[in-house]
Design an enzyme around this catalytic site. Structure first.
Site, short mmCIF file in Angstrom:
data_model
loop_
_atom_site.label_atom_id
_atom_site.label_comp_id
_atom_site.label_asym_id
_atom_site.label_seq_id
_atom_site.Cartn_x
_atom_site.Cartn_y
_atom_site.Cartn_z
N PHE A 366 0.82 -1.21 0.00
CA PHE A 366 0.00 0.00 0.00
C PHE A 366 0.86 1.26 0.00
O PHE A 366 0.72 2.11 -0.88
CB PHE A 366 -0.96 -0.01 1.20
N GLU A 367 1.75 1.40 0.99
CA GLU A 367 2.62 2.57 1.02
C GLU A 367 3.90 2.23 1.75
O GLU A 367 3.88 1.81 2.90
CB GLU A 367 1.93 3.74 1.72
N GLN A 368 5.02 2.39 1.06
CA GLN A 368 6.33 2.27 1.68
C GLN A 368 7.21 3.39 1.16
O GLN A 368 7.03 3.88 0.04
CB GLN A 368 6.96 0.90 1.40
#
Length: 534
Positions: A366-368
């Site tokens: 999803f978000e890194q």
């Protein structure tokens, strides 16, 4: 001229000529912004000029599995507009793909592309053909999820109305492929009263190939070239270019014809390809019986060939060192999935540095916080200088050789109560996470071997890659270097390694990462990033 022309993870090429300019669009999968477009004047020298899918309205891949996202774009030009057709694939495992197809347009290749027009979701590898009579035809392979059916169900054709911006009229399955199967990546060309259909077959592994068929009617039926496949590496494991297939053709003003196609260059002696699927080019000619064939007389791709009858037009070389002093991130960097990079990186919060705010774990879908560039040679070094003062073991930052969330090596700085600020190496391959330097918990066993580093001091980190070998090093002054741990198996950062049930359609990246799985968003400041091919 030498192949490949687009080195390192540039698969599924779609080529178009507009006047004296040539453009190739390639797939980017989960990497953002979506679609790479390179520009050339001579078909030999190329430069990256655009990544058009650069805002949420055009592409949002948060939650997409590894190697999903943007598959096989098609770039064309008609009526004063560039047309880009692309798929956003939302699923890989299981029977479904959930492949959503869109069209966006722009008057210039590097301008702001229009909000997308949703087309359909029946399959992937879409393309758009502009016929001589002004009509436009949309194609995609149809995905059949039913048990006992061929999932590659053939090539669907339907008319596209550019005024109404929708598909109209009947849907026709125009080609179900040859015995090679896995028929996809359709392009249509018109010549001397025939419609020529080019497809990719055999899957994008070592059985890959390209097939021509033709018909007097765009809706078929199509007859296959009686001489067999147009291009393939399947019959010669000694070729430099392996897994060759999936391509497109272009004609120069002088009438020379070239075919671009994907291929890989496996590591010497190994069937593993960290460079991913690259773009190569071949000369082609029309035969007396009206079929397009490779000019050198067989269907095997060549690593070298005579260049086109075009004036040479080299471009300035990209700098090897990025000092992050400008207001924009250099174009060769990408990040996974999210259209909101401002949530995790800034070039303004500390001028002269790339600041990464720690986000979720490395490999998160999803978000890194990961900014990386492609590996484009078998041997290279990548060096950075990072200022990072973690306060907990849940905060990490460093340099990573990254394929996807299942295949990477990561040299990171962290902190714990026992050792203070220190270095560690985390690797992920074959479905298993291993903390190489100090195995923890269920991730391994053995004595702890942390590498203490001084607090309140910038740390230089380096990845040194030579074919299938990777060494990590560190320094406090950038001159005296110390190796961290053992030499690692770099071949895991490749298409063929550890695939399991997942897809592996991308290529190796190297870059900077920062995690703060405590949720505090602790920052790391990177002073520069240098990538040197050797």
């Amino acid at each position: 001229m030498n192949n490949p022309i687009l080195k390192g993870f540039n698969p599924d090429p779609s080529i178009v000529r507009v006047g004296d300019d040539y453009y190739i669009a390639t797939s980017t999968f989960e990497w953002y912004p979506g679609v790479q477009i390179h520009h050339s004047k001579d078909l030999v020298n190329w430069r990256l000029v655009s990544r058009p899918l650069n805002r949420a309205a055009l592409l949002d891949m948060r939650g997409n599995p590894d190697s999903c996202g943007v598959w096989a774009p098609c770039l064309s030009y008609s009526d004063g507009l560039f047309y880009l057709v692309y798929t956003d694939v939302k699923r890989f495992n299981g029977s479904f793909k959930d492949a959503h197809n869109y069209i966006t347009t722009c008057e210039t290749i590097d301008g702001e592309w229009s909000d997308p027009v949703y087309i359909n979701s029946s399959g992937f590898d879409p393309s758009l053909f502009h016929d001589d009579d002004g009509r436009k035809w949309f194609m995609n392979m149809v995905w059949d999820h039913r048990t006992g059916k061929n999932p590659f169900g053939g090539i669907l054709l339907q008319e596209y109305d550019p005024v109404e911006k929708k598909l109209v009229g009947p849907i026709t399955n125009i080609f179900r492929g040859t015995e090679a199967g896995l028929t996809e990546a359709a392009h249509i060309y018109r010549r001397n009263g025939y419609y020529y259909l080019l497809t990719a077959e055999g899957g994008t592994g070592y059985e890959h190939r390209m097939t021509f068929a033709r018909s007097k009617n765009i809706e078929g039926p199509y007859e296959v070239d009686p001489q067999g496949y147009f291009l393939t590496s399947v019959d010669n494991p000694d070729l430099v270019l392996q897994r060759s297939g999936h391509g497109d053709i272009v004609e120069t003003p002088q009438g020379e014809i070239f075919a671009v196609h994907l291929s890989t260059r496996p590591l010497p002696g190994l069937k593993r390809s960290p460079l991913g699927r690259e773009t190569a080019i071949q000369r082609a000619i029309w035969s007396e019986d009206g079929w397009l064939r490779l000019a050198h007389g067989n269907n095997q791709p060549r690593a070298t060939l005579d260049g086109p009858d075009l004036p040479p037009h080299p471009w300035p070389a990209d700098p090897s060192l990025d000092d992050f002093d400008s207001a924009e991130l250099p174009m060769h960097y990408q990040w996974p999935r999210t259209p909101y990079p401002e949530n995790f990186y800034s070039l303004e919060d500390r001028p002269g540095y790339l600041r990464l705010y720690g986000k979720q774990s490395i490999g998160n879908e999803f978000e890194q916080a990961l900014i990386a560039r492609r590996q484009q040679a078998f041997c290279y070094s990548a060096t950075t200088r990072v200022e990072f003062e973690p306060t907990t073991f849940q905060q990490m930052a460093g340099i990573t050789c990254y394929y996807n969330g299942q295949k990477f090596h990561y040299l990171y700085i962290s902190h714990d109560d026992e050792h203070g600020k220190h270095l560690g190496i985390m690797s992920h391959s074959e479905g298993e996470v291993t903390n190489v330097q100090f195995p923890l918990g269920n991730y391994g066993s053995g004595a702890e071997k942390v590498v203490p580093v001084p607090a309140n001091t910038p740390i230089y980190l380096r990845a040194q890659v030579a074919f299938e070998k990777l060494d990590f090093l560190w320094s406090t002054d950038g001159e005296t270097w110390q190796k961290v741990g053992d030499t690692l198996d770099y071949s895991i950062v490749s298409d063929e390694a550890g695939r399991g049930e997942g897809a592996s359609f991308t290529g190796a990246f190297v870059g900077m990462a920062c995690q703060d799985i405590s949720g505090a968003n602790g920052p790391a400041d990177f002073d520069f990033f240098e990538y040197l091919e050797q």
